[in-house]
Design a protein around this motif. Structure first.
Motif, short mmCIF file in Angstrom:
data_model
loop_
_atom_site.label_atom_id
_atom_site.label_comp_id
_atom_site.label_asym_id
_atom_site.label_seq_id
_atom_site.Cartn_x
_atom_site.Cartn_y
_atom_site.Cartn_z
N HIS A 1 0.68 -0.90 0.01
CA HIS A 1 0.02 0.03 -0.02
C HIS A 1 0.80 1.22 0.04
O HIS A 1 1.61 1.46 0.89
CB HIS A 1 -0.81 0.03 1.20
CG HIS A 1 -1.62 1.19 1.37
ND1 HIS A 1 -2.05 1.81 2.66
CD2 HIS A 1 -2.15 2.22 0.70
CE1 HIS A 1 -2.64 2.76 2.70
NE2 HIS A 1 -2.64 3.15 1.41
N LEU A 2 0.51 2.20 -1.08
CA LEU A 2 1.60 3.10 -1.09
C LEU A 2 0.82 4.46 -1.38
O LEU A 2 -0.22 4.48 -1.94
CB LEU A 2 2.55 2.94 -2.38
CG LEU A 2 3.07 4.15 -3.04
CD1 LEU A 2 4.62 4.22 -2.25
CD2 LEU A 2 3.62 3.81 -4.47
N ASN A 3 1.13 5.26 -0.30
CA ASN A 3 0.59 6.91 -0.46
C ASN A 3 1.44 7.75 -1.18
O ASN A 3 2.65 8.10 -0.88
CB ASN A 3 0.31 7.08 1.21
CG ASN A 3 -0.41 8.45 1.14
OD1 ASN A 3 -0.13 9.23 0.42
ND2 ASN A 3 -0.91 8.80 2.10
N SER A 4 0.80 8.22 -1.90
CA SER A 4 1.67 9.24 -2.86
C SER A 4 0.98 10.52 -2.76
O SER A 4 1.01 11.30 -3.57
CB SER A 4 1.76 8.71 -4.41
OG SER A 4 0.57 8.83 -4.89
N ASP B 1 -6.52 5.88 1.66
CA ASP B 1 -6.00 4.97 2.48
C ASP B 1 -6.75 4.28 3.24
O ASP B 1 -6.42 2.91 3.65
CB ASP B 1 -4.73 5.76 3.12
CG ASP B 1 -3.91 6.41 2.11
OD1 ASP B 1 -3.18 5.78 1.38
OD2 ASP B 1 -4.07 7.76 1.99
N ILE B 2 -7.87 4.94 4.10
CA ILE B 2 -8.42 4.10 5.00
C ILE B 2 -9.44 3.20 4.33
O ILE B 2 -9.71 1.94 5.15
CB ILE B 2 -9.01 4.92 6.13
CG1 ILE B 2 -9.89 6.17 5.50
CG2 ILE B 2 -8.02 5.50 7.20
CD1 ILE B 2 -10.74 6.73 6.56
N VAL C 1 -7.38 0.04 3.96
CA VAL C 1 -7.48 -0.69 4.89
C VAL C 1 -8.60 -1.23 5.34
O VAL C 1 -8.49 -2.33 5.87
CB VAL C 1 -6.74 0.20 6.33
CG1 VAL C 1 -6.70 -0.66 7.63
CG2 VAL C 1 -5.58 0.86 5.70
N ALA C 2 -9.57 -0.38 5.21
CA ALA C 2 -10.94 -1.08 5.60
C ALA C 2 -11.20 -2.38 4.77
O ALA C 2 -11.83 -3.26 5.15
CB ALA C 2 -12.20 0.02 5.45
N LEU D 1 -9.05 -4.74 4.32
CA LEU D 1 -8.51 -5.86 4.84
C LEU D 1 -9.32 -6.39 6.09
O LEU D 1 -8.90 -7.36 6.79
CB LEU D 1 -7.21 -5.46 5.51
CG LEU D 1 -6.30 -4.86 4.32
CD1 LEU D 1 -4.95 -4.16 5.04
CD2 LEU D 1 -5.82 -6.21 3.60
N LEU E 1 -1.32 -8.05 2.87
CA LEU E 1 -0.70 -6.53 2.85
C LEU E 1 0.88 -6.75 3.16
O LEU E 1 0.96 -7.28 4.49
CB LEU E 1 -1.39 -5.73 3.73
CG LEU E 1 -1.04 -4.41 3.79
CD1 LEU E 1 -1.32 -3.60 2.39
CD2 LEU E 1 -1.61 -3.39 5.00
N ALA F 1 4.76 -4.93 4.15
CA ALA F 1 5.20 -3.43 4.36
C ALA F 1 6.25 -3.28 3.41
O ALA F 1 6.82 -1.84 3.44
CB ALA F 1 5.79 -3.63 5.78
N HIS G 1 8.78 -7.48 -1.27
CA HIS G 1 7.88 -8.69 -1.14
C HIS G 1 6.69 -8.65 -1.95
O HIS G 1 5.83 -9.54 -2.14
CB HIS G 1 7.42 -8.72 0.25
CG HIS G 1 8.62 -9.07 1.16
ND1 HIS G 1 8.47 -9.23 2.54
CD2 HIS G 1 9.84 -9.41 0.87
CE1 HIS G 1 9.67 -9.53 3.18
NE2 HIS G 1 10.61 -9.51 2.18
N ARG H 1 10.82 9.02 -5.05
CA ARG H 1 10.64 8.12 -4.36
C ARG H 1 9.77 6.73 -4.60
O ARG H 1 9.95 5.71 -4.64
CB ARG H 1 9.93 8.57 -2.89
CG ARG H 1 10.74 7.88 -1.80
CD ARG H 1 10.04 8.56 -0.45
NE ARG H 1 9.99 7.39 0.36
CZ ARG H 1 11.01 6.98 0.97
NH1 ARG H 1 12.01 7.75 0.95
NH2 ARG H 1 11.41 6.15 2.00
#
Ligand code: SF4
Lengths: 139, 399
Positions: free
Chosen positions: A18-21, A28-29, A32-33, A35, A48, A50, A54, A71
């Motif tokens: 999960h990448l926040n740009s 983002d939430i 995650v929700a 999951l 998920l 980190a 991977h 980045r």
């Protein structure tokens, strides 16, 4: 035979990063929700991770700020092949309300190649699920 | 032997991904430094090129978790400049959504705190129950996160009797679940032991560093805009400002759980006393020249918007002071003398969100200059192992 096996394992258990740009957090939430018990992507074998090293699938949100651009490219390069990118939210698609701001690139596809776009502001968890499943169907 | 640890810069949990630079000696943090600006999108500049009504949607997208807070704060100020006043029913509905948002934000935070403390089932539980309030919000506003319910001069959607009943039903579930969390907390000495005494911030420090929201309240400062500067119906409804005086992460968790119950009270009050009438008035296109400061108690603390108008249909300047920004200085104080393993927990305690999962830390050996990447997961494993060796076993849950 081996090819079949790798294809099978790829479809059955994609690991995501999960990448926040530069997103506003809402997308983002929602990622995650997806999951958590109500939606639970893990039943599709999605896990998920980190670290990009991977991951198979990058789930990216946000319009890409200039500060994060390099980045993101680095993270994309660190991800092993074959890799897929899912752009979640209107921001990652085209910049959403931030389009035209001096510090955003206006969309993920300005920086890295994208395989699946999930629209919405924010995209609903079920839409994100659908996006991931569609991607798996393509493989 | 001193180490320097840069953490981040990609820390997506906050509005601005942030870079932390820590100087550590052994496992103890001696000093910390913050670098900001990675998520800078230029919202304030963008606001100057958008009309008043467009800006509601822009400010809403400053942050996804407290989206309604920013939009409401902006609308409060803009309504003063436009010289209109929202009708009673509109005001009630607006702050009903505010309280629901507070519930969703605090439940989210509880889950994050559980996750950072290595208590993942707690995380799953709270996020499952959070879906109840998300459903209510979706029913009221039509969207799960960006509600877009505010408009200049009121709100955009009304509430009918069936929806009211549904909200009350949802509240019943939430209340029962929150009680259950209290019980879990009380009977879960490892959880309490992990949080107690971490990230200390004394009352005086909290005062000096101008902390806001649950961070200040957990250090015994009863500061809440809803009480100090009552707007809308907050002077009519009965609620307490939740405080704790343990000054640590446990206190911050306690304050947030207590606030959940206060919010349930307020939501019930709104549903039962919802006045009749229109929900919005028509707003003019142009504002009169002038400036205004608008305050609002967001889930994370006091949110301030400064808006200046030059008489056109666009604001001349918009300045946003988000609550997290006010808490940064205190975070450094909290981190000092803490352990590396506590970094995620302390950082979570000022209320960023869950996206921390991909945060990376880099350990640099100060003598050899050799760099080592530590993943966030490793930090958590470290945190868990420290917990196993901690001797704070029988700390009581102070509720
Ligand atoms: S698409 Fe919308 S919700 Fe998602 S990050 Fe962008 S502004 Fe936020």
């Amino acid at each position: 035979m081996l090819k079949k096996l790798t294809r099978w394992s790829r479809i059955k258990s994609p690991w995501i990063l999960h990448l926040n740009s530069g997103a506003c957090n809402a997308c983002d939430i929602e990622v995650v929700a997806a999951l958590t018990p109500r939606f639970d992507v893990e039943r599709f074998g999605v896990l998920l991770k980190a670290t990009p090293r991977h991951a198979d699938v990058i789930i990216a949100t946000g319009p890409v700020t200039r500060q994060l651009k390099d980045r993101i490219i680095r993270i994309y390069e660190q991800t092993p092949d074959p890799k897929f990118v899912v752009a979640v939210g209107a921001c990652a698609m085209s910049g959403c309300v931030y389009r035209g701001a001096y510090n955003v690139m206006g969309g993920l596809d300005q920086v890295i190649p994208v395989d699946v776009y999930v629209p919405g502001c924010p995209a609903r968890p079920d839409a994100i699920l659908d996006g991931v499943v569609k991607l798996l169907g393509k493989l | 032997m001193k180490f320097q640890i840069p953490i981040g810069p990609q820390h997506p949990a906050l509005k601005e991904p942030i870079s932390l630079r820590m100087t550590v000696e052994g496992e103890v943090i001696k000093d910390a430094d913050l670098r900001l600006g990675y998520n800078h999108r230029g919202v304030e500049k963008l606001a100057e090129s958008k009309s008043w009504i467009q800006n509601i949607y822009l400010t809403e997208r400053i942050c996804g978790i407290c989206s309604h807070s920013h939009a409401t704060c902006f609308v409060q100020g803009a309504e003063k400049l436009l010289e209109i006043e929202a009708p009673r029913r509109g005001v009630y509905l607006r702050y009903l959504v505010s309280e629901l948002e507070r519930v969703h934000s605090h439940l989210l935070w509880l889950g994050v705190a559980g996750h950072e403390a290595g208590f993942d089932s707690f995380f799953m539980y709270t996020w499952r129950d959070r879906e109840v309030v998300m459903d209510i919000l979706e029913m009221i506003s039509g969207n799960r996160v960006h509600y877009a319910i505010n408009t200049l001069g009121g709100v955009r959607r009304d509430l009918d009797e069936a929806q009211k009943a549904k909200i009350l039903d949802g509240l019943k579930i939430l209340k029962a679940r929150s009680e259950y969390y209290l019980k879990i907390g009380a009977g879960e000495p490892t959880f309490v032991g992990r949080l107690a005494g971490v990230g200390m911030l004394s009352r005086q420090q909290a005062m000096d560093l101008c902390t806001v929201g649950p961070v200040a309240r957990a250090s015994g400062i009863a500061r809440d805009v809803r009480k100090d500067d009552p707007h809308a119906f907050y002077d009519e409804v009965e609620f307490d400002v939740a405080t704790a005086d343990t000054c640590d992460v446990l206190g911050r968790a306690v304050v947030r759980i207590k606030e959940l119950f206060e919010s349930y009270k307020i939501i019930e009050f709104v549903i039962r006393n919802l006045p009749d009438g229109p929900i919005a008035v028509k707003a003019p296109r142009r504002a009169k020249p002038g400036e205004v400061v608008s305050r609002y108690e967001a889930p994370r603390g006091e949110n301030i918007h400064y808006i200046k108008s030059n008489g056109s249909d666009k604001p001349e300047r918009l300045k946003v002071r988000a609550p997290t920004l006010a808490n940064y200085a205190a975070t450094i104080e909290m981190l000092r003398h803490g352990f590396i393993a506590d970094i995620p927990l302390i950082f979570a305690a000022i209320d960023p969100c869950i996206c921390c999962a991909e945060r990376t830390a880099e350990l640099v050996d100060a003598r050899t200059g050799e760099e080592r990447i530590v993943r966030f997961a490793d930090l958590r494993r470290l945190a868990a192992s420290r917990q196993a060796h901690s001797n704070k076993r029988n700390v009581a849950w102070p509720l």
